[in-house]
Design a protein around this motif. Structure first.
Motif, PDB file in Angstrom:
ATOM      1  N   PHE A   1       0.651  -1.318  -0.214  1.00 13.97           N
ATOM      2  CA  PHE A   1       0.195  -0.208   0.045  1.00 13.97           C
ATOM      3  C   PHE A   1       0.620   1.272  -0.205  1.00 13.97           C
ATOM      4  O   PHE A   1       0.346   2.129  -0.648  1.00 13.97           O
ATOM      5  CB  PHE A   1      -1.407  -0.005   1.426  1.00 13.97           C
ATOM      6  CG  PHE A   1      -1.814   0.900   1.533  1.00 13.97           C
ATOM      7  CD1 PHE A   1      -2.541   1.483   0.696  1.00 13.97           C
ATOM      8  CD2 PHE A   1      -1.957   2.193   2.037  1.00 13.97           C
ATOM      9  CE1 PHE A   1      -3.269   2.398   0.609  1.00 13.97           C
ATOM     10  CE2 PHE A   1      -2.341   2.780   2.894  1.00 13.97           C
ATOM     11  CZ  PHE A   1      -2.911   3.637   1.904  1.00 13.97           C
ATOM     12  N   ASP A   2       2.097   1.456   0.613  1.00 14.71           N
ATOM     13  CA  ASP A   2       3.149   2.434   0.837  1.00 14.71           C
ATOM     14  C   ASP A   2       3.497   2.681  -0.603  1.00 14.71           C
ATOM     15  O   ASP A   2       3.627   3.414  -0.833  1.00 14.71           O
ATOM     16  CB  ASP A   2       3.797   1.848   1.908  1.00 14.71           C
ATOM     17  CG  ASP A   2       3.262   2.110   3.246  1.00 14.71           C
ATOM     18  OD1 ASP A   2       1.833   2.978   3.594  1.00 14.71           O
ATOM     19  OD2 ASP A   2       3.918   1.623   3.683  1.00 14.71           O
ATOM     20  N   GLY A   3       4.273   1.865  -0.807  1.00  9.89           N
ATOM     21  CA  GLY A   3       4.614   1.722  -2.815  1.00  9.89           C
ATOM     22  C   GLY A   3       3.397   2.521  -4.236  1.00  9.89           C
ATOM     23  O   GLY A   3       3.618   3.433  -4.328  1.00  9.89           O
ATOM     24  N   VAL A   4       2.417   1.838  -3.633  1.00 13.25           N
ATOM     25  CA  VAL A   4       1.241   3.024  -4.221  1.00 13.25           C
ATOM     26  C   VAL A   4       1.214   4.129  -4.440  1.00 13.25           C
ATOM     27  O   VAL A   4       1.092   4.946  -4.976  1.00 13.25           O
ATOM     28  CB  VAL A   4      -0.058   2.329  -4.391  1.00 13.25           C
ATOM     29  CG1 VAL A   4      -1.489   2.709  -5.053  1.00 13.25           C
ATOM     30  CG2 VAL A   4      -0.057   0.483  -4.928  1.00 13.25           C
ATOM     31  N   CYS A   5       1.054   4.421  -2.732  1.00 12.40           N
ATOM     32  CA  CYS A   5       0.601   5.718  -2.411  1.00 12.40           C
ATOM     33  C   CYS A   5       1.644   6.604  -2.843  1.00 12.40           C
ATOM     34  O   CYS A   5       1.294   7.663  -3.026  1.00 12.40           O
ATOM     35  CB  CYS A   5       0.766   5.504  -0.538  1.00 12.40           C
ATOM     36  SG  CYS A   5      -1.090   4.824  -0.027  1.00 12.40           S
ATOM     37  N   ALA A   6       3.205   5.569  -2.810  1.00 11.96           N
ATOM     38  CA  ALA A   6       4.455   6.874  -3.269  1.00 11.96           C
ATOM     39  C   ALA A   6       3.965   7.065  -4.621  1.00 11.96           C
ATOM     40  O   ALA A   6       4.140   8.102  -5.256  1.00 11.96           O
ATOM     41  CB  ALA A   6       5.745   6.125  -2.577  1.00 11.96           C
ATOM     42  N   ALA A   7       3.918   6.265  -5.452  1.00 10.33           N
ATOM     43  CA  ALA A   7       3.967   6.500  -6.620  1.00 10.33           C
ATOM     44  C   ALA A   7       2.933   7.340  -6.936  1.00 10.33           C
ATOM     45  O   ALA A   7       3.225   7.887  -8.381  1.00 10.33           O
ATOM     46  CB  ALA A   7       3.569   5.327  -7.846  1.00 10.33           C
ATOM     47  N   ALA A   8       1.674   7.532  -6.554  1.00 11.72           N
ATOM     48  CA  ALA A   8       0.874   8.136  -6.224  1.00 11.72           C
ATOM     49  C   ALA A   8       1.120   9.716  -6.693  1.00 11.72           C
ATOM     50  O   ALA A   8       0.579  10.489  -7.282  1.00 11.72           O
ATOM     51  CB  ALA A   8      -0.613   8.719  -5.390  1.00 11.72           C
ATOM     52  N   HIS A   9       2.465  10.387  -6.399  1.00 11.62           N
ATOM     53  CA  HIS A   9       2.914  12.190  -6.348  1.00 11.62           C
ATOM     54  C   HIS A   9       2.181  12.548  -5.978  1.00 11.62           C
ATOM     55  O   HIS A   9       2.448  14.107  -6.726  1.00 11.62           O
ATOM     56  CB  HIS A   9       3.403  11.825  -7.088  1.00 11.62           C
ATOM     57  CG  HIS A   9       4.763  10.768  -8.175  1.00 11.62           C
ATOM     58  ND1 HIS A   9       6.167  10.990  -7.345  1.00 11.62           N
ATOM     59  CD2 HIS A   9       4.611  10.225  -9.359  1.00 11.62           C
ATOM     60  CE1 HIS A   9       6.753   9.825  -7.783  1.00 11.62           C
ATOM     61  NE2 HIS A   9       6.049   9.830  -9.107  1.00 11.62           N
ATOM     62  N   ASP A  10       1.457  12.830  -5.051  1.00  6.60           N
ATOM     63  CA  ASP A  10       0.318  13.403  -4.240  1.00  6.60           C
ATOM     64  C   ASP A  10       0.811  14.282  -3.198  1.00  6.60           C
ATOM     65  O   ASP A  10       1.598  13.682  -1.988  1.00  6.60           O
ATOM     66  CB  ASP A  10      -0.610  12.773  -3.511  1.00  6.60           C
ATOM     67  CG  ASP A  10      -2.442  14.093  -3.622  1.00  6.60           C
ATOM     68  OD1 ASP A  10      -1.918  14.673  -2.366  1.00  6.60           O
ATOM     69  OD2 ASP A  10      -3.463  13.904  -4.280  1.00  6.60           O
ATOM     70  N   GLY A  11       0.945  15.805  -3.262  1.00 14.13           N
ATOM     71  CA  GLY A  11       1.672  16.654  -2.041  1.00 14.13           C
ATOM     72  C   GLY A  11       1.205  16.182  -0.674  1.00 14.13           C
ATOM     73  O   GLY A  11       1.603  16.161   0.184  1.00 14.13           O
ATOM     74  N   ARG A  12      -0.404  15.715  -1.093  1.00 14.50           N
ATOM     75  CA  ARG A  12      -0.993  15.298   0.670  1.00 14.50           C
ATOM     76  C   ARG A  12      -0.685  13.997   0.980  1.00 14.50           C
ATOM     77  O   ARG A  12      -0.156  12.874   0.456  1.00 14.50           O
ATOM     78  CB  ARG A  12      -2.128  15.696   0.528  1.00 14.50           C
ATOM     79  CG  ARG A  12      -2.712  16.862   0.252  1.00 14.50           C
ATOM     80  CD  ARG A  12      -4.000  17.192  -0.178  1.00 14.50           C
ATOM     81  NE  ARG A  12      -4.319  16.392  -1.404  1.00 14.50           N
ATOM     82  CZ  ARG A  12      -5.243  15.427  -2.356  1.00 14.50           C
ATOM     83  NH1 ARG A  12      -6.706  16.388  -1.478  1.00 14.50           N
ATOM     84  NH2 ARG A  12      -5.297  15.280  -3.290  1.00 14.50           N
ATOM     85  N   ASP A  13      -0.259  14.388   2.697  1.00 14.55           N
ATOM     86  CA  ASP A  13      -0.190  12.371   3.104  1.00 14.55           C
ATOM     87  C   ASP A  13      -1.607  11.567   2.559  1.00 14.55           C
ATOM     88  O   ASP A  13      -2.579  11.986   2.923  1.00 14.55           O
ATOM     89  CB  ASP A  13       0.396  12.189   4.349  1.00 14.55           C
ATOM     90  CG  ASP A  13       1.508  12.778   4.564  1.00 14.55           C
ATOM     91  OD1 ASP A  13       2.748  12.711   3.963  1.00 14.55           O
ATOM     92  OD2 ASP A  13       1.668  13.627   5.827  1.00 14.55           O
ATOM     93  N   HIS A  14      -1.206  10.564   2.729  1.00 12.87           N
ATOM     94  CA  HIS A  14      -2.577   9.555   2.708  1.00 12.87           C
ATOM     95  C   HIS A  14      -2.079   8.750   3.594  1.00 12.87           C
ATOM     96  O   HIS A  14      -1.583   8.448   4.945  1.00 12.87           O
ATOM     97  CB  HIS A  14      -1.959   7.976   1.550  1.00 12.87           C
ATOM     98  CG  HIS A  14      -2.073   8.931   0.427  1.00 12.87           C
ATOM     99  ND1 HIS A  14      -0.656   8.524  -0.590  1.00 12.87           N
ATOM    100  CD2 HIS A  14      -3.515   8.089  -0.632  1.00 12.87           C
ATOM    101  CE1 HIS A  14      -2.158   8.826  -2.150  1.00 12.87           C
ATOM    102  NE2 HIS A  14      -2.874   8.566  -1.849  1.00 12.87           N
ATOM    103  N   PRO A  15      -3.623   7.703   4.544  1.00 16.94           N
ATOM    104  CA  PRO A  15      -3.519   7.762   5.263  1.00 16.94           C
ATOM    105  C   PRO A  15      -2.943   6.386   5.813  1.00 16.94           C
ATOM    106  O   PRO A  15      -3.122   5.608   4.527  1.00 16.94           O
ATOM    107  CB  PRO A  15      -5.526   6.996   5.550  1.00 16.94           C
ATOM    108  CG  PRO A  15      -5.399   7.889   4.964  1.00 16.94           C
ATOM    109  CD  PRO A  15      -4.723   7.824   3.731  1.00 16.94           C
TER     110      PRO A  15
END
Length: 308
Positions: A12-26
């Motif tokens: 999950f962390d890898g997918v979130c990192a790949a999104a390159h969103d300036g906001r943090d994911h939960p």
């Protein structure tokens, strides 16, 4: 795009990192805690009240709501992935095309992160439901894909369509389907022990097995519990009573046999000496065993001795 197209191989962390969103994911732990809290609070409020008789419907409806959200987000993810494929196919090397492709890729990864986030909530709510009640949630329609922490639940109709089309690897039933039908009354400790013995034997012979049942209460629910514990994918051939009415349980047998199982296991009656004499053999289980023999499929009727 391998990160998007092979979610089972990512975190999950890898997918979130790949999104390159300036906001943090939960955080993953926070999402799982949310799923646990939602189910725990729901059950705590219902227990010992007039709603307790409807506990199963309410709790499974809550889990099903997150399943519906995940499916809706997955459709968005699929559309985003299709756009990435289109832009990649038509890429001309220009700066504009490169920016468009990068934006589309970020959107695709963001959608995948949202899908996985909802799946984490759903899976923990489902696990909590099982832990508290002993019941197993299974979607009435559709499949639940395998995540890092759960086995897949596969709808038999989707698996059959994939088997014919050879186009949906996520629900492809594969070559090691083990079909099981058992009496809803075969739910004692003795029955559970023999069912688990038979399934452990099958897993030893076919390590890549997928378990197919109709998700009926009793023996088949015990088999589903075993599959969950072992991380074995489950194919749900649920009877379609709306379409087939009284013939639905037998049409479900046909669906399981269409998956070309390597073996059919049946338990038509409880093996508990205190109950077996009081119960009639379960007709759909007998029917599945008979049809398997007629088709030349190996059939093992679970008894008081080990399969071999």
């Amino acid at each position: 795009m391998s990160l998007l197209l092979t979610p089972d191989l990512t975190t999950f962390d890898g997918v979130c990192a790949a999104a390159h969103d300036g906001r943090d994911h939960p955080e993953r732990e926070a999402l799982e805690q949310l799923g646990e809290a939602l189910m725990t609070e729901t059950l705590d409020v219902i227990v010992d009240t007039a709603l307790e008789d409807f506990q199963t419907t309410i709790a499974e409806g809550l889990i099903g709501a997150f399943q519906s959200i995940a499916l809706r987000l997955q459709r968005e993810c699929d559309r985003a992935a299709d756009e990435v494929k289109r832009l990649t196919r038509d890429f001309d090397g220009s700066e504009i095309a490169d920016v468009e492709l990068q934006d589309a890729t970020r959107k695709a990864h963001a959608a995948e992160a949202a899908v996985q986030a909802v799946e984490l909530i759903r899976d923990r709510a489902s696990d909590t439901y099982t832990l508290v009640t002993g019941e197993i949630w299974s979607p009435w329609r559709g499949s639940v894909r395998r995540t890092a922490s759960t086995a897949a639940q596969i709808d038999a109709r989707e698996a059959l369509r994939a088997k014919r089309a050879r186009a949906q690897a996520a629900v492809e039933p594969g070559a090691q389907v083990v079909a099981f039908r058992g009496s809803p009354k075969a739910d004692t400790q003795v029955d559970a022990g023999r069912i688990f013995d038979a399934l452990n034997w099958a897993l030893g012979k076919w390590p890549q097995m997928k378990l197919a049942t109709t998700s009926l209460n009793g023996a088949e629910r015990l088999a589903m519990q075993w599959a969950r514990q072992k991380g074995v994918d489950h194919i749900a051939a649920k009877p379609d009573f709306d379409q087939f009415r009284t013939a639905a349980p037998f049409r479900a047998n046909d669906d399981m046999l269409a998956l070309e199982p390597v073996v059919v296991l049946t338990l038509a009656n409880s093996l508990d000496a205190g109950r077996a004499g009081e119960l009639k053999p379960f007709g759909p289980a007998l029917n599945l065993g008979q049809k398997a023999v007629e088709l030349g499929v190996r059939h093992v009727a679970i008894s008081g001795r080990r399969a071999g």
